[in-house]
Design an enzyme around this catalytic site. Structure first.
Site, PDB file in Angstrom:
ATOM      1  N   ASN A 117       0.814  -1.226   0.000  1.00 50.15           N
ATOM      2  CA  ASN A 117       0.000   0.000   0.000  1.00 50.15           C
ATOM      3  C   ASN A 117       0.846   1.274   0.000  1.00 50.15           C
ATOM      4  OD1 ASN A 117       0.913  -0.126   2.609  1.00 50.15           O
ATOM      5  ND2 ASN A 117      -1.070  -0.574   3.532  1.00 50.15           N
ATOM      6  N   ARG A 256       3.003   6.450  11.902  1.00 54.19           N
ATOM      7  CA  ARG A 256       2.336   5.901  13.083  1.00 54.19           C
ATOM      8  C   ARG A 256       2.105   7.043  14.060  1.00 54.19           C
ATOM      9  NH1 ARG A 256       0.811   2.493  10.396  1.00 54.19           N
ATOM     10  NH2 ARG A 256       1.268   0.265  10.449  1.00 54.19           N
ATOM     11  N   GLN A 285      -5.767   3.147  18.361  1.00 56.68           N
ATOM     12  CA  GLN A 285      -6.799   3.028  17.324  1.00 56.68           C
ATOM     13  C   GLN A 285      -7.800   1.954  17.704  1.00 56.68           C
ATOM     14  OE1 GLN A 285      -4.064   4.523  13.569  1.00 56.68           O
ATOM     15  NE2 GLN A 285      -5.020   2.559  13.427  1.00 56.68           N
ATOM     16  N   HIS A 309      -7.717   6.042  10.042  1.00 57.68           N
ATOM     17  CA  HIS A 309      -6.600   5.335   9.389  1.00 57.68           C
ATOM     18  C   HIS A 309      -7.091   4.622   8.118  1.00 57.68           C
ATOM     19  CE1 HIS A 309      -2.873   2.555  10.171  1.00 57.68           C
ATOM     20  NE2 HIS A 309      -2.907   3.031   8.945  1.00 57.68           N
TER      21      HIS A 309
HETATM   22  P1  NAP Z   1      10.351   1.112   4.571  1.00 54.52           P
HETATM   23  O1  NAP Z   1      10.447   0.926   3.092  1.00 54.52           O
HETATM   24  O2  NAP Z   1      10.903   0.084   5.482  1.00 54.52           O
HETATM   25  O3  NAP Z   1      10.978   2.542   4.879  1.00 54.52           O
HETATM   26  C1  NAP Z   1      11.150   3.030   6.165  1.00 54.52           C
HETATM   27  C2  NAP Z   1      12.397   3.903   6.163  1.00 54.52           C
HETATM   28  O4  NAP Z   1      12.487   4.562   7.413  1.00 54.52           O
HETATM   29  C3  NAP Z   1      13.673   3.096   5.959  1.00 54.52           C
HETATM   30  O5  NAP Z   1      14.471   3.752   4.989  1.00 54.52           O
HETATM   31  C4  NAP Z   1      14.310   3.147   7.339  1.00 54.52           C
HETATM   32  O6  NAP Z   1      15.712   3.134   7.273  1.00 54.52           O
HETATM   33  C5  NAP Z   1      13.841   4.484   7.826  1.00 54.52           C
HETATM   34  N1  NAP Z   1      13.953   4.693   9.259  1.00 54.52           N
HETATM   35  C6  NAP Z   1      13.821   3.827  10.291  1.00 54.52           C
HETATM   36  N2  NAP Z   1      14.006   4.453  11.459  1.00 54.52           N
HETATM   37  C7  NAP Z   1      14.287   5.749  11.159  1.00 54.52           C
HETATM   38  C8  NAP Z   1      14.604   6.884  11.945  1.00 54.52           C
HETATM   39  N3  NAP Z   1      14.722   6.822  13.274  1.00 54.52           N
HETATM   40  N4  NAP Z   1      14.829   8.057  11.308  1.00 54.52           N
HETATM   41  C9  NAP Z   1      14.782   8.133   9.960  1.00 54.52           C
HETATM   42  N5  NAP Z   1      14.497   7.087   9.165  1.00 54.52           N
HETATM   43  C10 NAP Z   1      14.254   5.906   9.766  1.00 54.52           C
HETATM   44  O7  NAP Z   1       8.817   1.285   5.007  1.00 54.52           O
HETATM   45  P2  NAP Z   1       7.599   1.944   4.177  1.00 54.52           P
HETATM   46  O8  NAP Z   1       6.929   0.904   3.356  1.00 54.52           O
HETATM   47  O9  NAP Z   1       8.085   3.189   3.532  1.00 54.52           O
HETATM   48  O10 NAP Z   1       6.619   2.291   5.367  1.00 54.52           O
HETATM   49  C11 NAP Z   1       7.003   3.194   6.403  1.00 54.52           C
HETATM   50  C12 NAP Z   1       5.980   3.179   7.523  1.00 54.52           C
HETATM   51  O11 NAP Z   1       4.774   3.766   7.047  1.00 54.52           O
HETATM   52  C13 NAP Z   1       5.553   1.772   7.992  1.00 54.52           C
HETATM   53  O12 NAP Z   1       6.461   1.232   8.913  1.00 54.52           O
HETATM   54  C14 NAP Z   1       4.212   2.055   8.607  1.00 54.52           C
HETATM   55  O13 NAP Z   1       4.376   2.407   9.980  1.00 54.52           O
HETATM   56  C15 NAP Z   1       3.701   3.268   7.831  1.00 54.52           C
HETATM   57  N6  NAP Z   1       2.572   2.914   6.940  1.00 54.52           N
HETATM   58  C16 NAP Z   1       1.366   3.544   7.147  1.00 54.52           C
HETATM   59  C17 NAP Z   1       0.278   3.207   6.354  1.00 54.52           C
HETATM   60  C18 NAP Z   1      -1.046   3.896   6.525  1.00 54.52           C
HETATM   61  O14 NAP Z   1      -2.080   3.376   6.048  1.00 54.52           O
HETATM   62  N7  NAP Z   1      -1.111   5.058   7.134  1.00 54.52           N
HETATM   63  C19 NAP Z   1       0.396   2.201   5.372  1.00 54.52           C
HETATM   64  C20 NAP Z   1       1.648   1.634   5.172  1.00 54.52           C
HETATM   65  C21 NAP Z   1       2.725   1.975   5.976  1.00 54.52           C
HETATM   66  P3  NAP Z   1      16.567   1.749   7.222  1.00 54.52           P
HETATM   67  O15 NAP Z   1      15.910   0.847   6.205  1.00 54.52           O
HETATM   68  O16 NAP Z   1      17.935   2.214   6.829  1.00 54.52           O
HETATM   69  O17 NAP Z   1      16.485   1.186   8.585  1.00 54.52           O
END
Ligand code: NAP
Length: 358
Positions: A117, A256, A285, A309
């Site tokens: 997503n 989050r 939530q 959400h």
């Molecule tokens: P992702 O591809 O794993 O990307 C997350 C990025 O954040 C990675 O590059 C990671 O770095 C980085 N990161 C981790 N800790 C950090 C910090 N302290 N400061 C800065 N960067 C940091 O995940 P994604 O698919 O983009 O999703 C991200 C988040 O969005 C999910 O974990 C979820 O909580 C949220 N989300 C929300 C919805 C919604 O419906 N609202 C839907 C999907 C996801 P490294 O890989 O180098 O560790």
């Protein structure tokens, strides 16, 4: 085996719209398939307290399916009771509602449908940035009220062109946000992440990395949060960090709820330090009726773009995460290797570093 799914109740919408697959009613579309193989499939939205279906069935379930949209919080205590549990599947992206350390300790695998997503959320982020910067919500509310006073809206409406926009986290979602912002001719696109983007990827979106978080926020007009929730990001955007934001900045959080301190955000809006806050994630939530971010406003009575959400649960996203959930379970049942990008916790160890540097 027993497979337990904690999903959200879809009500009338789910009975009339079968594509609402992530609901209790439509059960991710896998009931027939699971039952035809002799498995027991329990689906419920009841997740809080000792009498909930979640706590009742977790004791002998082998597979647990949860969703970030109505999170079944698998705490360490529940893990201790879940003696048969082998696999947790997150129907969506973001597994912070599972005690991942307890899963590692107890040999429980945690998988999610990575990427399912991310476009849905990135689009929502861009929309939220625009609705804050352009002061859209108060303008629409004015129209519904029957009023017409252009200056009351225009006094706090701006163009995105020429602004500095930064993402905390430049992973799948954060990077897609940067890609989608390119045609807006922002002054600069910035990112803050543990690791630099590959050079070609950073060049493709013309984004500059800022390594210090305070320095990063102090340069941005708009900040979007796109990192996972883990020990290192809980309360990351707090009163202290907000002091380093530019006065009048806009903040969008679809990652989050608990990454941003809700009271500090509400206070920054009330004082005028933040001009707007938008997103779809809440520290609990469903959010309680009196949650401060339902009604927090900036000094002009606007600046709130909060919604339930749903950014990652569009009908397109539901089709993708339902089919991804089925593939993960199919692999587990047939002993086939899982797609590496879906594995958050393998047997006894973290397989991703996105949940904090460990
Ligand atoms: P992702 O591809 O794993 O990307 C997350 C990025 O954040 C990675 O590059 C990671 O770095 C980085 N990161 C981790 N800790 C950090 C910090 N302290 N400061 C800065 N960067 C940091 O995940 P994604 O698919 O983009 O999703 C991200 C988040 O969005 C999910 O974990 C979820 O909580 C949220 N989300 C929300 C919805 C919604 O419906 N609202 C839907 C999907 C996801 P490294 O890989 O180098 O560790």
């Amino acid at each position: 085996m027993k497979i337990l799914a904690i999903l959200y109740k879809g009500g009338n919408a789910a009975t009339s719209e079968p594509r609402l697959l992530g609901t209790v009613e439509n059960q991710l579309g896998i009931r027939k398939w699971l039952e035809s193989q002799g498995h027991e499939y329990i689906v419920s939205d009841s997740k809080e307290g000792a009498d909930s279906d979640f706590q009742k069935h977790i004791v002998d379930a082998e597979i647990l399916i949860t969703t970030p949209f109505h999170p079944g919080y698998l705490t360490g205590d529940l893990v201790a009771k879940a003696k048969k549990l082998k696999l947790c599947v997150t129907a969506g992206v973001g597994s912070d509602h599972i005690d991942l350390n307890a899963a590692v300790k107890n040999g429980i695998q945690v998988l999610e449908v990575s990427g399912s997503n991310v476009v849905s959320v990135a689009e929502h982020v861009v929309m939220s940035i625009l609705l804050l910067v352009r002061n859209f919500v108060p303008a629409h509310e004015m129209i519904e009220r029957g009023d017409w006073m252009v200056s009351d809206i225009a006094r706090n409406a701006f163009d995105l062109e020429g602004k500095v926009v930064g993402t905390i986290g430049a992973g799948r979602i954060g990077y897609r946000v940067l890609q989608r912002l390119m045609p807006f001719d922002c002054k600069e696109l910035l990112y803050f992440d543990y690791a630099p983007l590959p050079e070609a990827a950073a060049k493709a979106v013309n984004a500059r990395r800022v390594e210090d978080l305070k320095d990063f926020v102090s340069q941005c007009d708009v900040i979007t949060v796109n990192c996972p929730l883990h020990e290192g990001t809980l309360g990351l955007v707090n009163a202290d960090l907000l002091k380093h934001f530019k006065k009048g900045a806009w903040l969008v959080n679809t990652a989050r709820g608990a990454i941003c301190d809700k009271d500090a955000v509400a206070a920054a809006l009330a004082s005028g330090h933040l001009n707007g806050y938008a997103g779809d994630v809440w520290n609990v939530q469903p959010a309680p009726k009196d949650h401060v971010l339902r009604t927090a406003k900036n000094t002009l009575g606007g600046g709130n773009g909060m919604v339930p959400h749903y950014s990652g649960t569009t009908l397109d996203a539901q089709a993708r995460y339902a089919s991804g959930t089925k593939s993960i379970i199919e692999n587990y049942l047939s002993g086939k290797a899982q797609e590496p990008q879906n594995i958050i916790v393998g047997i006894g160890k973290f397989e991703t570093k996105a949940y904090g540097q460990r």
